[in-house]
Scaffold this motif. Structure first.
Motif, PDB file in Angstrom:
ATOM      1  N   ASP A 188       0.666  -0.845   0.033  1.00  0.00           N
ATOM      2  CA  ASP A 188       0.107  -0.152   0.211  1.00  0.00           C
ATOM      3  C   ASP A 188       0.835   0.814   0.117  1.00  0.00           C
ATOM      4  O   ASP A 188       1.730   1.783   1.227  1.00  0.00           O
ATOM      5  CB  ASP A 188      -0.715  -0.168   1.118  1.00  0.00           C
ATOM      6  CG  ASP A 188      -2.108   0.736   1.078  1.00  0.00           C
ATOM      7  OD1 ASP A 188      -1.413   2.527   0.514  1.00  0.00           O
ATOM      8  OD2 ASP A 188      -3.059   0.956   1.449  1.00  0.00           O
ATOM      9  N   VAL A 189       0.820   1.733  -1.569  1.00  0.00           N
ATOM     10  CA  VAL A 189       1.669   3.546  -1.663  1.00  0.00           C
ATOM     11  C   VAL A 189       1.645   4.202  -0.135  1.00  0.00           C
ATOM     12  O   VAL A 189       2.094   4.923   0.322  1.00  0.00           O
ATOM     13  CB  VAL A 189       2.279   3.230  -3.057  1.00  0.00           C
ATOM     14  CG1 VAL A 189       3.037   4.510  -3.334  1.00  0.00           C
ATOM     15  CG2 VAL A 189       2.976   2.478  -3.763  1.00  0.00           C
ATOM     16  N   ASN A 190      -0.413   4.162  -0.248  1.00  0.00           N
ATOM     17  CA  ASN A 190       0.112   5.608   0.782  1.00  0.00           C
ATOM     18  C   ASN A 190      -0.116   5.327   1.787  1.00  0.00           C
ATOM     19  O   ASN A 190       0.525   6.471   2.372  1.00  0.00           O
ATOM     20  CB  ASN A 190      -1.613   5.486   0.768  1.00  0.00           C
ATOM     21  CG  ASN A 190      -2.426   6.293   1.330  1.00  0.00           C
ATOM     22  OD1 ASN A 190      -2.410   8.087   0.784  1.00  0.00           O
ATOM     23  ND2 ASN A 190      -3.247   6.752   2.198  1.00  0.00           N
ATOM     24  N   ILE A 218      -0.595  -3.764  -5.425  1.00  0.00           N
ATOM     25  CA  ILE A 218      -0.659  -2.350  -4.864  1.00  0.00           C
ATOM     26  C   ILE A 218      -1.861  -1.613  -4.185  1.00  0.00           C
ATOM     27  O   ILE A 218      -2.827  -1.858  -5.429  1.00  0.00           O
ATOM     28  CB  ILE A 218       0.831  -1.512  -6.226  1.00  0.00           C
ATOM     29  CG1 ILE A 218       1.512  -2.104  -6.480  1.00  0.00           C
ATOM     30  CG2 ILE A 218       0.485  -0.246  -5.439  1.00  0.00           C
ATOM     31  CD1 ILE A 218       2.387  -1.764  -6.936  1.00  0.00           C
ATOM     32  N   LEU A 220      -3.395   2.462  -3.932  1.00  0.00           N
ATOM     33  CA  LEU A 220      -3.268   4.098  -3.896  1.00  0.00           C
ATOM     34  C   LEU A 220      -4.214   4.046  -3.508  1.00  0.00           C
ATOM     35  O   LEU A 220      -5.944   3.841  -3.597  1.00  0.00           O
ATOM     36  CB  LEU A 220      -3.148   4.286  -5.785  1.00  0.00           C
ATOM     37  CG  LEU A 220      -1.867   3.545  -6.183  1.00  0.00           C
ATOM     38  CD1 LEU A 220      -2.714   4.009  -7.722  1.00  0.00           C
ATOM     39  CD2 LEU A 220      -0.567   4.020  -5.317  1.00  0.00           C
ATOM     40  N   TRP A 248       1.510   9.536  -5.783  1.00  0.00           N
ATOM     41  CA  TRP A 248       1.435   9.824  -7.258  1.00  0.00           C
ATOM     42  C   TRP A 248       2.884   9.353  -7.986  1.00  0.00           C
ATOM     43  O   TRP A 248       3.195   8.121  -8.659  1.00  0.00           O
ATOM     44  CB  TRP A 248       0.580  10.681  -7.960  1.00  0.00           C
ATOM     45  CG  TRP A 248      -1.076  10.011  -8.222  1.00  0.00           C
ATOM     46  CD1 TRP A 248      -1.849  10.749  -8.070  1.00  0.00           C
ATOM     47  CD2 TRP A 248      -1.372   8.748  -9.295  1.00  0.00           C
ATOM     48  NE1 TRP A 248      -3.243  10.458  -8.441  1.00  0.00           N
ATOM     49  CE2 TRP A 248      -3.261   9.313  -8.807  1.00  0.00           C
ATOM     50  CE3 TRP A 248      -0.789   7.435  -9.212  1.00  0.00           C
ATOM     51  CZ2 TRP A 248      -3.722   8.483  -9.145  1.00  0.00           C
ATOM     52  CZ3 TRP A 248      -1.914   6.789  -9.593  1.00  0.00           C
ATOM     53  CH2 TRP A 248      -3.558   6.991  -9.853  1.00  0.00           C
ATOM     54  N   TYR A 251       4.504   6.231  -6.080  1.00  0.00           N
ATOM     55  CA  TYR A 251       3.622   4.917  -6.952  1.00  0.00           C
ATOM     56  C   TYR A 251       4.966   4.161  -8.478  1.00  0.00           C
ATOM     57  O   TYR A 251       5.140   3.780  -8.519  1.00  0.00           O
ATOM     58  CB  TYR A 251       2.835   5.194  -7.454  1.00  0.00           C
ATOM     59  CG  TYR A 251       1.954   4.024  -8.381  1.00  0.00           C
ATOM     60  CD1 TYR A 251       1.987   2.987  -8.202  1.00  0.00           C
ATOM     61  CD2 TYR A 251       1.591   4.555  -9.169  1.00  0.00           C
ATOM     62  CE1 TYR A 251       1.360   2.212  -9.228  1.00  0.00           C
ATOM     63  CE2 TYR A 251       1.204   3.379 -10.870  1.00  0.00           C
ATOM     64  CZ  TYR A 251       0.854   2.007  -9.897  1.00  0.00           C
ATOM     65  OH  TYR A 251       0.594   1.276 -11.387  1.00  0.00           O
ATOM     66  N   ARG A 252       4.906   6.169  -8.904  1.00  0.00           N
ATOM     67  CA  ARG A 252       6.236   5.829 -10.546  1.00  0.00           C
ATOM     68  C   ARG A 252       7.254   5.232  -9.774  1.00  0.00           C
ATOM     69  O   ARG A 252       8.057   4.620 -10.438  1.00  0.00           O
ATOM     70  CB  ARG A 252       6.260   7.413 -10.879  1.00  0.00           C
ATOM     71  CG  ARG A 252       5.461   7.786 -11.145  1.00  0.00           C
ATOM     72  CD  ARG A 252       4.952   8.912 -12.285  1.00  0.00           C
ATOM     73  NE  ARG A 252       4.105   9.804 -12.151  1.00  0.00           N
ATOM     74  CZ  ARG A 252       3.307  10.583 -11.847  1.00  0.00           C
ATOM     75  NH1 ARG A 252       4.087  11.134 -10.178  1.00  0.00           N
ATOM     76  NH2 ARG A 252       2.750  11.115 -11.546  1.00  0.00           N
ATOM     77  N   VAL A 254       8.023   3.201  -7.453  1.00  0.00           N
ATOM     78  CA  VAL A 254       7.722   1.765  -6.692  1.00  0.00           C
ATOM     79  C   VAL A 254       8.305   0.788  -7.879  1.00  0.00           C
ATOM     80  O   VAL A 254       8.703   0.184  -8.553  1.00  0.00           O
ATOM     81  CB  VAL A 254       6.695   1.385  -5.903  1.00  0.00           C
ATOM     82  CG1 VAL A 254       6.029  -0.200  -6.360  1.00  0.00           C
ATOM     83  CG2 VAL A 254       6.558   1.943  -4.788  1.00  0.00           C
ATOM     84  N   THR A 263      -2.514  -3.456  -9.666  1.00  0.00           N
ATOM     85  CA  THR A 263      -2.607  -1.453  -8.728  1.00  0.00           C
ATOM     86  C   THR A 263      -4.300  -1.575  -8.151  1.00  0.00           C
ATOM     87  O   THR A 263      -4.871  -1.147  -8.713  1.00  0.00           O
ATOM     88  CB  THR A 263      -2.156  -0.030  -9.607  1.00  0.00           C
ATOM     89  OG1 THR A 263      -1.101  -1.132  -9.399  1.00  0.00           O
ATOM     90  CG2 THR A 263      -1.901   0.334  -8.443  1.00  0.00           C
ATOM     91  N   ALA A 284      -3.732   5.385 -13.750  1.00  0.00           N
ATOM     92  CA  ALA A 284      -2.628   4.391 -13.314  1.00  0.00           C
ATOM     93  C   ALA A 284      -2.418   2.865 -13.993  1.00  0.00           C
ATOM     94  O   ALA A 284      -1.191   3.203 -14.823  1.00  0.00           O
ATOM     95  CB  ALA A 284      -3.467   3.149 -11.150  1.00  0.00           C
TER      96      ALA A 284
END
Length: 298
Positions: A188-190, A218, A220, A248, A251-252, A254, A263, A284
């Protein structure tokens, strides 16, 4: 809960499905009529397991139709993997029946706890990162994977406090869990961004220290910003806002490390019209396509 499986759920191939490498969306009931009528081009939908732990009713009626048209991810919020007591076997049995019914492409749960004894809390609470917790979490995941007969994905948490007696970092703890249990990672990138801001960690270093080879999905989502008692920046993982530009960007980063991965766009509060969420899904998808092209060139 005793329910007949979907017509295709017993095939051998369905038992080893993986999510398509595309962008998906958390399924909200208010959007289902529009989704079924318009059938938007989307990679997959995700639902919370506990909303479907009943024998029948409208939720199952509509999810059956969604599953016939789309890939499905089921995300648990109630196993309380980090709790001191053993996994609730009744809950686990209901979960196993649900997964058998829909044969989802992915199942995931949180690195957190939400129960103590007979008390249940409407929150996902943090755990200390020490050897005792590590042994307990691994024991719980082993039991879950044994009962479900599938590899689960473990989601990294969003946290607001740290335990003074933790003896390892969050990323070392997660890596140890993955290595010991063979589970996968839901990145979870957030949550990464929220926790790193709250604890003054470096997000890129956090990402680099994770077992990225184990990531199967993933997430977001959006956060809200507040201040703590000292006036410092405090982020809350509220899932009630669009994905932030900083998330965002992370995420890029990652995707630069992992390549394209399934995602999900999460939105659980202040739900906007479907078109608003589909625009984030398309954002995304565009990033996934870019990284896929880069891999092809390489």
């Amino acid at each position: 809960m005793t329910s007949p499986p979907l017509p295709h759920a017993s095939s051998a191939s369905d038992r080893h499905l993986t999510l398509p490498v595309r962008a998906g969306l958390g399924l909200k009931t208010q959007h289902i009529p529009q989704i079924l009528s318009e059938q938007p081009d989307i990679g997959f939908f995700e639902v919370h397991a506990e909303n479907y732990m009943v024998a029948g009713g409208p939720f199952h009626h509509y999810l059956t139709q969604i599953r016939q048209r789309y890939a499905l991810s089921i995300h648990g919020v109630g196993l309380s993997i980090g709790a001191e007591q053993a996994i609730d076997e009744d809950h686990l049995n209901h979960l196993a029946e649900l997964l058998n019914r829909y044969q989802p492409h992915s199942f995931s749960e949180h690195l957190a706890w939400s129960s103590h004894g007979e008390n249940f809390y409407n929150d996902l609470l943090p755990v200390p990162y020490d050897q005792a917790t590590l042994a307990r979490v691994c024991e719980h995941i082993d039991r879950i994977q044994e009962r479900l007969q599938r590899r689960m994905l473990l989601e990294n948490p969003s946290t607001y406090v740290e335990f003074a007696h933790s003896s390892m970092s969050e990323t070392d703890f997660i890596r140890s869990v993955v290595e010991r249990t063979g589970c996968g990672l839901l990145l979870d990138v957030n949550n990464v961004y929220v926790s790193c801001v709250n604890h003054n960690w470096e997000p890129q270093q956090y990402i680099d220290n994770l077992p990225l080879e184990a990531v199967g999905e993933i997430h977001l989502a959006g956060f809200v910003e507040d201040q703590d008692s000292a006036g410092s920046r405090l982020l809350i993982d509220a899932h009630g806002a669009p994905v932030d530009n900083a998330v965002w960007a992370l995420y890029r980063d990652v995707l630069n490390r992992t390549g394209p991965l399934p995602t999900l766009i999460e939105r659980d509060n202040d739900i906007p019209p479907l078109a608003v969420l589909l625009a984030e899904v398309q954002q995304a998808e565009a990033l996934l396509a870019q990284h896929g092209q880069w891999l092809e060139r390489a």
